[in-house]
Design a protein around this motif. Sequence first.
Motif: not given
Length: 214
Positions: A144-152
């Motif tokens: 949530a904080e980094t905005g990473a893709d769920q697949a990352d």
Amino acid sequence: MSGMGLRERKKRETVRRIADTALGLFAERGFDAVTIAEVAEAADVSVNTVYNHFRVKEDLVLPPDEASAGRLAGIVRAREPGVSAAGAVLAHLRGEIRRRERTVGLTPGFGRILPMMLAAPTLAARLHALGEQMVTELAELLVAETGADQADPVPGLVAAQIGWVHSLVFAEIGKRTVAGEVPDDIAKAAEDLLDAVEGLLGERVLGYATRKES
């Protein structure tokens, strides 16, 4: 505590008395050998009072407010600008160790409690599940904080590394506690371990999710 009302103060005193009484009985006779009714009688309260404050028997040893699945995520969420996720947890652990806090088992008498915990299947299972839940909640926060893709996979891997460090420190404290070492010596060894681990972690982990200046 000075600003606390009389009712709240009495409630906290009752909760502490029940928990301390239960831990004494569990350490003496074993977790599974002691009933809630026996805890209530020894603490001079009713069975209903025990259940009003402790939902299940395991909560007497691992109270949710101290043994929380949100512990790691909470530490990271509260970090200051310029501090990374790993940096926040490492600093928090060092602070707890230096203050000899109950949360890391650096209080007198814990040497009697830990063997009892490890000998009780339900408590051992809860400790294991708690560690996994801490990592899961931390990974979700990092996504949530980094905005990473769920697949990352990176947030999960970083969370797992932080969780490993957290577990490693607790295992070291536990091992030395069972061996009969005094809290000051255990604290020194735990800090040395944190220093060694920090030296081994790569910059990708140590610098991940550094909070930006506002």
